[in-house]
Design an enzyme around this catalytic site. Structure first.
Site, PDB file in Angstrom:
ATOM      1  N   ARG A 234     -19.185  -8.958  25.465  1.00  0.00           N
ATOM      2  CA  ARG A 234     -19.627  -8.901  26.857  1.00  0.00           C
ATOM      3  C   ARG A 234     -20.049 -10.301  27.295  1.00  0.00           C
ATOM      4  O   ARG A 234     -20.693 -11.032  26.519  1.00  0.00           O
ATOM      5  CB  ARG A 234     -20.824  -7.956  27.022  1.00  0.00           C
ATOM      6  CG  ARG A 234     -20.488  -6.486  26.983  1.00  0.00           C
ATOM      7  CD  ARG A 234     -19.700  -6.032  28.224  1.00  0.00           C
ATOM      8  NE  ARG A 234     -19.410  -4.608  28.193  1.00  0.00           N
ATOM      9  CZ  ARG A 234     -18.321  -4.055  27.658  1.00  0.00           C
ATOM     10  NH1 ARG A 234     -17.387  -4.816  27.126  1.00  0.00           N
ATOM     11  NH2 ARG A 234     -18.134  -2.749  27.697  1.00  0.00           N
ATOM     12  N   GLU A 263     -17.575 -11.897  35.482  1.00  0.00           N
ATOM     13  CA  GLU A 263     -16.127 -11.616  35.497  1.00  0.00           C
ATOM     14  C   GLU A 263     -15.746 -10.602  36.583  1.00  0.00           C
ATOM     15  O   GLU A 263     -14.640 -10.639  37.102  1.00  0.00           O
ATOM     16  CB  GLU A 263     -15.655 -11.115  34.133  1.00  0.00           C
ATOM     17  CG  GLU A 263     -16.217  -9.758  33.770  1.00  0.00           C
ATOM     18  CD  GLU A 263     -15.901  -9.336  32.332  1.00  0.00           C
ATOM     19  OE1 GLU A 263     -16.205 -10.100  31.422  1.00  0.00           O
ATOM     20  OE2 GLU A 263     -15.367  -8.236  32.162  1.00  0.00           O
ATOM     21  N   HIS A 302     -10.630  -9.631  30.377  1.00  0.00           N
ATOM     22  CA  HIS A 302     -11.171  -8.402  29.766  1.00  0.00           C
ATOM     23  C   HIS A 302     -10.024  -7.451  29.398  1.00  0.00           C
ATOM     24  O   HIS A 302      -9.951  -6.317  29.860  1.00  0.00           O
ATOM     25  CB  HIS A 302     -12.175  -7.705  30.692  1.00  0.00           C
ATOM     26  CG  HIS A 302     -13.169  -6.891  29.912  1.00  0.00           C
ATOM     27  ND1 HIS A 302     -14.507  -6.875  30.183  1.00  0.00           N
ATOM     28  CD2 HIS A 302     -13.007  -6.080  28.836  1.00  0.00           C
ATOM     29  CE1 HIS A 302     -15.114  -6.077  29.322  1.00  0.00           C
ATOM     30  NE2 HIS A 302     -14.217  -5.591  28.499  1.00  0.00           N
TER      31      HIS A 302
HETATM   32  P1  NAD Z   1     -20.674  -1.107  17.383  1.00  0.00           P
HETATM   33  O1  NAD Z   1     -21.841  -0.417  18.010  1.00  0.00           O
HETATM   34  O2  NAD Z   1     -19.860  -0.384  16.384  1.00  0.00           O
HETATM   35  O3  NAD Z   1     -21.149  -2.477  16.716  1.00  0.00           O
HETATM   36  C1  NAD Z   1     -22.099  -3.329  17.277  1.00  0.00           C
HETATM   37  C2  NAD Z   1     -22.844  -4.021  16.158  1.00  0.00           C
HETATM   38  O4  NAD Z   1     -23.767  -4.949  16.750  1.00  0.00           O
HETATM   39  C3  NAD Z   1     -23.673  -3.046  15.295  1.00  0.00           C
HETATM   40  O5  NAD Z   1     -23.427  -3.263  13.922  1.00  0.00           O
HETATM   41  C4  NAD Z   1     -25.117  -3.388  15.670  1.00  0.00           C
HETATM   42  O6  NAD Z   1     -26.045  -3.188  14.600  1.00  0.00           O
HETATM   43  C5  NAD Z   1     -24.981  -4.851  16.030  1.00  0.00           C
HETATM   44  N1  NAD Z   1     -26.115  -5.326  16.854  1.00  0.00           N
HETATM   45  C6  NAD Z   1     -26.824  -4.632  17.768  1.00  0.00           C
HETATM   46  N2  NAD Z   1     -27.810  -5.388  18.267  1.00  0.00           N
HETATM   47  C7  NAD Z   1     -27.718  -6.593  17.649  1.00  0.00           C
HETATM   48  C8  NAD Z   1     -28.472  -7.793  17.726  1.00  0.00           C
HETATM   49  N3  NAD Z   1     -29.526  -7.893  18.547  1.00  0.00           N
HETATM   50  N4  NAD Z   1     -28.098  -8.828  16.961  1.00  0.00           N
HETATM   51  C9  NAD Z   1     -27.041  -8.706  16.096  1.00  0.00           C
HETATM   52  N5  NAD Z   1     -26.303  -7.592  15.977  1.00  0.00           N
HETATM   53  C10 NAD Z   1     -26.628  -6.551  16.746  1.00  0.00           C
HETATM   54  O7  NAD Z   1     -19.773  -1.586  18.623  1.00  0.00           O
HETATM   55  P2  NAD Z   1     -18.243  -2.036  18.567  1.00  0.00           P
HETATM   56  O8  NAD Z   1     -17.356  -0.866  18.755  1.00  0.00           O
HETATM   57  O9  NAD Z   1     -18.022  -2.921  17.398  1.00  0.00           O
HETATM   58  O10 NAD Z   1     -18.167  -2.887  19.929  1.00  0.00           O
HETATM   59  C11 NAD Z   1     -18.970  -4.035  20.115  1.00  0.00           C
HETATM   60  C12 NAD Z   1     -18.955  -4.433  21.571  1.00  0.00           C
HETATM   61  O11 NAD Z   1     -17.638  -4.880  21.923  1.00  0.00           O
HETATM   62  C13 NAD Z   1     -19.202  -3.261  22.541  1.00  0.00           C
HETATM   63  O12 NAD Z   1     -20.599  -3.043  22.740  1.00  0.00           O
HETATM   64  C14 NAD Z   1     -18.515  -3.712  23.803  1.00  0.00           C
HETATM   65  O13 NAD Z   1     -19.453  -4.357  24.632  1.00  0.00           O
HETATM   66  C15 NAD Z   1     -17.479  -4.724  23.315  1.00  0.00           C
HETATM   67  N6  NAD Z   1     -16.095  -4.263  23.570  1.00  0.00           N
HETATM   68  C16 NAD Z   1     -15.278  -5.068  24.282  1.00  0.00           C
HETATM   69  C17 NAD Z   1     -13.968  -4.673  24.539  1.00  0.00           C
HETATM   70  C18 NAD Z   1     -13.013  -5.551  25.319  1.00  0.00           C
HETATM   71  O14 NAD Z   1     -12.003  -5.056  25.827  1.00  0.00           O
HETATM   72  N7  NAD Z   1     -13.268  -6.840  25.438  1.00  0.00           N
HETATM   73  C19 NAD Z   1     -13.509  -3.442  24.057  1.00  0.00           C
HETATM   74  C20 NAD Z   1     -14.391  -2.653  23.295  1.00  0.00           C
HETATM   75  C21 NAD Z   1     -15.672  -3.059  23.056  1.00  0.00           C
END
Ligand code: NAD
Length: 335
Positions: A234, A263, A302
């Protein structure tokens, strides 16, 4: 039930008929655009709405759906929804918790390889009939260290791919999985150590009050000089001003961005920004464009989630979420 789908323009031909077929006993509305004051009026009686990340669900938006019982976001992230306001109005919110760990991880490596091997520059050169390779010397990924911030579904997949390239992996996460770190062969680190020792840093944490500007003016200079920063999570995870300055001063060798603060304005709201009250946003937009113009920046709009297979998984999970809610056995609830 009356169910309204917003922002479904990008969809392929199969998408709407598939949804109609699966939800055939319900009254469906489809809107190409994300939520706008105009289309809200047309779907104001909806019991359920399904949105993507560009539809901001604020208190004000919620007020305009008096019958609303459920929001099914077709995304993993839910920072576009005011969850507190939803709880107050007893509106259930569901997401698609995993649809694209490989999809986003593959795109992440697309950005990394563009920068490490100057693929974007090579492409532009050859379009101009220039087939020289001067200045296009890249670097190997093998033996380099990648720092993964957030090792959840996507981050872990990035780690698996990185291991395939023969990279070392440092990981910063608030939750640690010792078993997986041993199986996949990566080390946990604190954030400062990761910043100082990674050649490539990639962000995969959710956006919330703890991760907002996790890379900021204070710590961006702690990043190893000449490293590359990748963000497919994000935009709000990186303070844009800090990124701009680190790129300008060549502290960072490059950035691969699928997301950036502001964005949504880049996409579709430019006109509204001409108003004085949006001056801050306007400044943000100007900075974004300055970053996009840098030749050591690769920006994709995105688009990391956008593979055929991932969209099918998103649509199917959203349908399951809606049907389970209707059957009073809700799944994938985030609030
Ligand atoms: P997820 O919840 O499986 O993984 C997120 C990880 O971040 C977890 O392991 C969590 O413990 C960790 N985390 C949380 N707070 C934290 C902090 N303060 N410091 C360090 N680590 C921390 O999520 P995911 O499926 O891996 O997706 C991650 C992010 O990717 C989503 O939240 C979304 O915003 C983004 N995303 C973007 C797209 C895109 O098209 N660009 C698509 C899907 C997801």
């Amino acid at each position: 039930m009356k169910i309204a789908f917003f922002g479904i323009k990008r969809s392929e031909a199969w998408e709407k008929p598939h949804i109609r077929d699966q939800l055939k006993n319900h009254i469906l509305y489809f809107f190409d655009e994300h939520i706008t004051p105009e289309n809200i009026k047309k779907a104001k009686n909806a019991d359920i709405i399904s949105v993507f990340i560009n539809s901001k669900i604020t208190k004000e938006v919620l007020k305009q759906f008096p019958n609303l019982k459920m929001i099914a976001t077709r995304s993993t992230g839910f920072d576009h929804i005011d969850l507190k306001a939803c709880r107050k109005k007893k509106v259930i919110v569901t997401n698609v918790p995993f649809y694209g760990e490989n999809t986003v991880a593959e795109h992440t490596f697309g950005l990394i390889l563009s920068l490490s091997r100057h693929i974007h520059k090579s492409y532009v050169r050859t379009l101009n009939d220039d087939f020289s390779i001067d200045g296009l010397t890249g670097f190997d990924l093998k033996g380099k260290t990648i720092g993964v911030i957030g090792a959840g579904h996507i981050g872990l997949h990035v780690i698996k791919i990185a291991k395939g390239f023969g990279m070392n992996v440092l990981t910063y996460d608030v939750k640690k999985n010792k078993f997986l770190s041993e199986v996949l062969g990566f080390n946990y680190s604190d954030l400062d150590n990761l910043l100082a020792h990674s050649d490539i840093i990639t962000l995969h944490a959710p956006l919330n009050k703890y991760t907002h500007h996790i890379i900021n003016k204070k710590n961006i200079t702690k990043i190893k000089k000449g490293a590359i920063l990748i963000n497919t999570a994000r935009g709000g995870l990186i303070e844009t001003e800090a990124l701009y300055s680190a790129l300008k001063k060549k502290h960072l060798a490059g950035a691969g961005l699928d997301v950036i603060e502001g964005e949504e304005m880049v996409r579709e709201e430019k006109q509204r920004l001409y108003q004085e009250k949006h001056l801050k946003k306007w400044k943000q937009l100007v900075k974004d464009y300055e970053i996009f113009k840098m030749d050591n920046v690769v920006f994709t709009p995105h688009n990391a989630f956008n593979s055929k297979e991932a969209i099918k998984r998103i649509v199917d999970t959203t349908i399951t979420n809606i049907l389970s809610f209707i059957k009073k056995k809700p799944v994938n609830i985030i609030s």
